[in-house]
Design a protein around this motif. Structure first.
Motif, PDB file in Angstrom:
ATOM      1  N   THR A  36     -13.035   3.359   2.976  1.00  0.00           N
ATOM      2  CA  THR A  36     -13.072   2.195   2.080  1.00  0.00           C
ATOM      3  C   THR A  36     -12.102   1.166   2.616  1.00  0.00           C
ATOM      4  O   THR A  36     -10.942   1.485   2.878  1.00  0.00           O
ATOM      5  CB  THR A  36     -12.649   2.607   0.658  1.00  0.00           C
ATOM      6  N   ASP A  37     -12.572  -0.058   2.780  1.00  0.00           N
ATOM      7  CA  ASP A  37     -11.701  -1.070   3.365  1.00  0.00           C
ATOM      8  C   ASP A  37     -10.507  -1.336   2.465  1.00  0.00           C
ATOM      9  O   ASP A  37     -10.581  -1.201   1.246  1.00  0.00           O
ATOM     10  CB  ASP A  37     -12.476  -2.367   3.649  1.00  0.00           C
ATOM     11  N   ARG A  38      -9.411  -1.723   3.083  1.00  0.00           N
ATOM     12  CA  ARG A  38      -8.153  -1.951   2.360  1.00  0.00           C
ATOM     13  C   ARG A  38      -8.277  -3.040   1.294  1.00  0.00           C
ATOM     14  O   ARG A  38      -9.062  -3.972   1.433  1.00  0.00           O
ATOM     15  CB  ARG A  38      -7.059  -2.318   3.352  1.00  0.00           C
ATOM     16  N   LYS A  39      -7.481  -2.895   0.226  1.00  0.00           N
ATOM     17  CA  LYS A  39      -7.453  -3.914  -0.832  1.00  0.00           C
ATOM     18  C   LYS A  39      -6.253  -4.833  -0.622  1.00  0.00           C
ATOM     19  O   LYS A  39      -6.293  -6.004  -0.935  1.00  0.00           O
ATOM     20  CB  LYS A  39      -7.347  -3.246  -2.219  1.00  0.00           C
TER      21      LYS A  39
ATOM     22  N   GLY B 256     -17.282  -1.549   2.511  1.00  0.00           N
ATOM     23  CA  GLY B 256     -16.499  -2.781   2.503  1.00  0.00           C
ATOM     24  C   GLY B 256     -16.227  -3.406   3.856  1.00  0.00           C
ATOM     25  O   GLY B 256     -15.580  -4.439   3.933  1.00  0.00           O
TER      26      GLY B 256
ATOM     27  N   ASN C  59       0.791  -1.236   0.000  1.00  0.00           N
ATOM     28  CA  ASN C  59       0.000   0.000   0.000  1.00  0.00           C
ATOM     29  C   ASN C  59       0.823   1.286   0.000  1.00  0.00           C
ATOM     30  O   ASN C  59       0.383   2.305  -0.518  1.00  0.00           O
ATOM     31  CB  ASN C  59      -0.891   0.035   1.257  1.00  0.00           C
TER      32      ASN C  59
ATOM     33  N   SER D 195      -7.504   3.662   3.148  1.00  0.00           N
ATOM     34  CA  SER D 195      -8.855   3.781   3.698  1.00  0.00           C
ATOM     35  C   SER D 195      -9.189   5.252   3.944  1.00  0.00           C
ATOM     36  O   SER D 195     -10.347   5.646   3.932  1.00  0.00           O
ATOM     37  CB  SER D 195      -8.966   3.010   5.009  1.00  0.00           C
TER      38      SER D 195
END
Ligand code: GDD
Ligand code: MN
Length: 223
Positions: free
Chosen positions: A198-201, A128, A14, A94
């Protein structure tokens, strides 16, 4: 000078994208800034990777030998910062860097001393996260209501004038460094700026039952 503190643990997937987005956003503001990555000696070499994309004129990567935790990493970052305005954000995207100018504007205009990225004001939200985590977050915010007027009191995304905080008074256990600042900060006005979490990818969250227990301990210290 604006100092942006980013705590990291195993964020190799990230940190590059985050730093690049941050450079883009901050260069456009025309403000002087530094980025301070505080890494707890991540086995995935987050610190080495961050060091390669962060030129010394834009900040530094601090590596701590032991994993002392998120709040303590942020406090160390604040102590090593030279800005009069400090910001804190997660490294997993996020917290959208694109929100930063909107958080800085009222502080720079003297309209507030603290700006909080907020999921729980109109326009904010959560994307998410499983229902269980959403409920945990809501309950955590409710439990903090007696201690602060900030609605998203568990936010880890906030900017403030450094003078409002005495780092010696901050409890460094656990995850909720924001709550310490919201409760103990000497500010007159706080603004909550809506954003969608937004939840982590990439990578994994470090949130677990341990963080819930530490949170309850942290709240008990306010009584
Ligand atoms: N240096 C260091 N040491 N950094 C850490 C540690 C640690 O022990 N544990 C976590 N971090 C870093 C992560 O690498 C990430 O950049 C950030 O702290 C947040 O950790 P996550 O594991 O991504 O937490 P989360 O997404 O479940 O929860 C986050 O978002 C919530 C909503 O804003 C946290 O910021 C919460 O405090 C916040 O409420
Ligand atoms: Mn996260």
């Amino acid at each position: 000078m604006i100092s942006i503190i980013i705590p990291t643990y195993n964020e190799s997937g990230n940190i590059v994208e985050l730093l690049q987005r941050l450079f883009g956003v901050m260069e456009k503001t025309g403000l002087k800034y530094e980025i301070i990555v505080v890494d707890d000696n991540s086995p995935d070499n987050t610190a080495g990777i961050a060091g390669k994309v962060l030129p010394p004129q834009y900040g530094k990567v601090i590596v701590r030998k032991d994993k002392k935790g998120l709040s303590s990493a942020v406090v160390d970052g604040i102590r090593l910062s030279s800005g009069s305005i400090v910001g804190v954000m997660d490294s997993d995207m996020s917290h959208p860097p694109e929100l930063i100018p909107r958080m800085l504007r009222p502080i720079l205009a003297g309209e507030c001393e603290l700006a909080v990225g907020s999921r729980y004001v109109k326009g904010g939200g959560c994307n998410g996260w499983p229902l269980k985590r959403q409920i945990t977050s809501r309950v955590a915010c409710m439990l903090a209501m007696p201690f602060t007027a900030v609605k998203d009191s568990t936010s880890g995304f906030f900017f403030f004038k450094k003078e409002i905080i005495d780092t010696n008074k901050i409890n460094t256990i656990g995850f909720k460094i924001g709550l310490e600042v919201f409760v103990k900060g000497r500010y007159k006005t706080v603004r909550e700026i809506p954003y969608v979490f937004t939840d982590r990818k990439a990578g994994a969250s470090k949130f677990s039952t341990r963080q819930i227990l530490e949170y309850l301990k942290q709240l008990a210290c306010f009584i």
